[in-house]
Write a protein that holds these residues in place. Structure first.
Motif, mmCIF file in Angstrom:
data_model
loop_
_atom_site.group_PDB
_atom_site.id
_atom_site.type_symbol
_atom_site.label_atom_id
_atom_site.label_comp_id
_atom_site.label_asym_id
_atom_site.label_seq_id
_atom_site.Cartn_x
_atom_site.Cartn_y
_atom_site.Cartn_z
ATOM 1 N N MET A 22 0.844 -1.199 0.000
ATOM 2 C CA MET A 22 0.000 0.000 0.000
ATOM 3 C C MET A 22 0.878 1.248 0.000
ATOM 4 O O MET A 22 1.952 1.264 0.604
ATOM 5 C CB MET A 22 -0.913 0.023 1.222
ATOM 6 C CG MET A 22 -1.945 -1.100 1.270
ATOM 7 S SD MET A 22 -2.937 -1.081 2.785
ATOM 8 C CE MET A 22 -3.936 0.379 2.521
ATOM 9 N N GLN A 44 -0.729 7.252 0.321
ATOM 10 C CA GLN A 44 -2.077 7.743 0.049
ATOM 11 C C GLN A 44 -3.126 6.701 0.419
ATOM 12 O O GLN A 44 -4.188 7.030 0.964
ATOM 13 C CB GLN A 44 -2.213 8.120 -1.439
ATOM 14 C CG GLN A 44 -1.456 9.370 -1.850
ATOM 15 C CD GLN A 44 0.033 9.095 -2.087
ATOM 16 O OE1 GLN A 44 0.491 7.940 -2.030
ATOM 17 N NE2 GLN A 44 0.788 10.156 -2.354
ATOM 18 N N GLU A 45 -2.837 5.434 0.109
ATOM 19 C CA GLU A 45 -3.779 4.357 0.458
ATOM 20 C C GLU A 45 -3.874 4.188 1.971
ATOM 21 O O GLU A 45 -4.954 3.932 2.500
ATOM 22 C CB GLU A 45 -3.337 3.056 -0.208
ATOM 23 C CG GLU A 45 -3.535 3.044 -1.712
ATOM 24 C CD GLU A 45 -2.947 1.805 -2.352
ATOM 25 O OE1 GLU A 45 -3.654 1.181 -3.169
ATOM 26 O OE2 GLU A 45 -1.787 1.463 -2.046
ATOM 27 N N SER A 103 -6.086 6.936 3.387
ATOM 28 C CA SER A 103 -7.514 6.827 3.088
ATOM 29 C C SER A 103 -8.153 5.550 3.631
ATOM 30 O O SER A 103 -9.372 5.370 3.507
ATOM 31 C CB SER A 103 -7.731 6.895 1.571
ATOM 32 O OG SER A 103 -7.048 5.828 0.920
ATOM 33 N N ASN A 104 -7.369 4.677 4.235
ATOM 34 C CA ASN A 104 -7.908 3.414 4.750
ATOM 35 C C ASN A 104 -8.775 3.678 5.990
ATOM 36 O O ASN A 104 -8.332 4.320 6.948
ATOM 37 C CB ASN A 104 -6.752 2.470 5.104
ATOM 38 C CG ASN A 104 -7.234 1.124 5.580
ATOM 39 O OD1 ASN A 104 -7.639 0.966 6.729
ATOM 40 N ND2 ASN A 104 -7.178 0.136 4.700
#
Length: 401
Positions: free
Chosen positions: A1, A4-5, A8-9
Motif C-alpha cells: 500500500m 495515500q492508500e 484513506s484506509n
C-alpha cells in the motif's frame, strides 16, 4: 500500500483517531474516549452501555454483539483505554498526533499498549458482520479504565459488579506484548505481584560510634540475602535459554528512605521491593524465607505489604479448557508461529482469572521492537491491518465453541 492508500484506509483512520485521544495517566478524563467508542458501536449497529463500577470518573464501556445462543457463556474481548505518561521532549513526533511516516510507522502513545487491540477488535467485527456472520456465543467488547495504575478502579471492581455477573462470561482475551522475532506470544498466566516495604529498626546515636544492632546492619544483612536470591534468578535465565523472564522470580529494590542527618545513626530505615513471584514458587514458603532472613538479621524488622496479590491459577492450556484448542488451531491455520508464556508484568486478565474465568493475553504484533511505555512507541500499518485479519479468525474460533 502507498502512503495515500494508508491515509484513506478506514481502519487506519479509526485507529489514529483513537490514538489522538490523550487518555494519559494520571487523572484521566475519559469523556472523549467514551464518546469515540459510542460512535464506533453505533457504526456497527451494536448496543453499548457505559457503567461505573467504582467512581463516576472511571467509566467502563461495554459493547454487545448478541450471539445466536445467548444462553451460552459469553466471550469478552477486553482492552484498556488509558495510557502511561509521556516525556514529549524524548519523542521524535508528538505522542498524541498519531504521526504516520513514509515507512508506515504510526507513532503514538498507546499504539502497542494497547489501543491497537481495542480498535482491531472493532475492525474484525466490522468485517465479520459485513460477511453475514453472527457468533454462536454473545461477544462483549469491554473498554476499561485505569489498567496502567493497577486496575483497582477498573477491572477489579467491574468483575465484582452485578452487570458483569449477568454477562455470564466463559472466556476472555486481553493484551499481550509485541515480539521482536517472527513468533507471536500467547500469555496464559501472570506472576504473583508483591510490593513489600521492610522497616528496619535499630540502635540510634552519634555517627562517630560503633553502636550495636543498628538499622543499617540489619538492612545490609537482609539486602544481601535478597540480592543473592536475585542473582540466582539471573543465573537461571543465563543457564537455560528456554526460560523467559516470566518463568523466574524478579526482585528489585525500588525505594530507600531514612536518616535525618549525616552524623546521626538513624533509628529507622525503610526499603521497598518490587517482587514478581514465578508460578513455580510457593508464595507461603517464599514469605517465610524472607521472615527468616529478618530474624537472622536480629529482628526488629517489620514487613509491610503495600500490595500483596494472591496466587491466581493459570489458565489451562490443554483440552480441559474448551476454548484453548480452537484458539490454538486458528493461529495454526493462519500459519502463525506462537510461543506460550507467563506474562512478565500485570494485566486485567489477573482479575478475570481471579474469579475463575479462563483468559489469554495476545497482541498480534511480531517483528516489532517492544516499545510499550517507551519513547517513540509505534506500530506499523501492515502489522495493524494484519492484526484485524487475525482477529477475524480468532473471534469466530472462540465464539463458536
Amino acid at each position: 500500500m502507498s502512503v495515500q492508500e494508508w491515509e484513506s484506509n478506514e481502519e487506519i483512520a479509526i485507529f489514529r483517531e483513537y490514538l489522538r485521544i490523550p487518555t494519559v495517566q494520571p487523572d484521566v478524563d475519559y469523556t472523549a474516549c467514551v464518546e469515540f467508542l459510542r460512535r464506533q458501536a453505533g457504526s456497527l449497529n451494536l448496543p453499548v452501555d457505559v457503567v461505573y463500577p467504582a467512581l463516576p470518573s472511571k467509566p467502563a464501556v461495554i459493547i454487545k454483539w448478541l450471539g445466536k445462543q445467548p444462553e451460552l457463556p459469553s466471550i469478552v474481548l477486553n482492552s484498556h483505554m488509558d495510557v502511561v505518561p509521556v516525556f514529549p521532549d524524548e519523542w521524535t513526533h508528538d505522542p498524541f498526533s498519531a504521526h504516520m511516516d513514509t515507512e508506515g510507522r504510526i507513532y503514538a502513545r498507546g499504539s502497542q499498549d494497547m489501543k491497537s487491540v481495542g480498535t482491531q477488535y472493532l475492525g474484525a467485527i466490522r468485517a465479520l458482520k459485513a460477511s453475514g456472520y453472527q457468533p454462536k456465543r454473545t461477544v462483549y467488547l469491554t473498554y476499561v479504565p485505569d489498567e496502567e495504575v493497577g486496575g483497582d478502579l477498573g477491572m477489579r471492581e467491574l468483575v465484582k459488579s452485578d452487570y458483569f455477573k449477568k454477562m455470564n462470561v466463559g472466556f476472555s482475551l486481553d493484551e499481550g506484548i509485541s515480539s521482536e522475532d517472527e513468533t507471536y506470544s500467547v500469555f496464559y498466566a501472570e506472576r504473583t505481584l508483591w510490593y513489600l516495604r521492610l522497616k528496619f529498626s535499630g540502635t540510634a546515636g552519634h555517627g562517630s560510634l560503633l553502636l550495636p544492632n543498628t538499622a543499617g546492619e540489619r538492612f545490609n544483612y537482609v539486602l544481601n540475602k535478597i540480592m543473592e536470591f536475585r542473582k540466582s534468578q539471573v543465573q537461571r535465565l543465563a543457564d537455560d535459554s528456554s526460560l523467559d523472564i516470566g518463568d523466574v522470580t524478579a526482585v528489585n529494590l525500588t525505594q530507600l528512605r531514612g536518616g535525618v542527618q549525616s552524623n546521626v545513626v538513624p533509628p529507622l530505615l525503610e526499603a521497598v521491593f518490587d517482587i514478581r513471584i514465578a508460578l513455580s514458587v510457593d508464595v507461603v514458603e517464599f514469605e517465610r524465607q524472607i521472615r527468616d532472613w529478618c530474624q537472622e538479621a536480629g529482628g526488629g524488622i517489620e514487613l509491610d505489604f503495600e500490595m500483596k496479590c494472591p496466587f491466581v491459577e493459570p489458565t489451562k492450556i490443554d483440552a480441559s479448557n474448551p476454548f484453548w484448542l480452537p484458539f490454538k488451531m486458528a493461529l495454526k491455520e493462519l500459519g502463525l508461529k506462537t510461543r506460550v508464556k507467563v506474562f512478565p508484568a500485570g494485566t486485567d486478565s489477573f482479575f478475570i482469572r481471579e474469579v475463575g474465568i479462563p483468559a489469554l493475553g495476545f497482541s498480534p504484533i511480531n517483528n516489532t521492537p517492544v516499545l510499550l511505555h517507551n519513547h517513540d512507541e509505534y506500530l506499523r500499518v501492515d502489522s495493524y491491518l494484519h492484526g484485524i485479519e487475525v482477529y477475524k479468525k480468532l473471534i469466530p474460533a472462540v465464539a463458536d465453541v
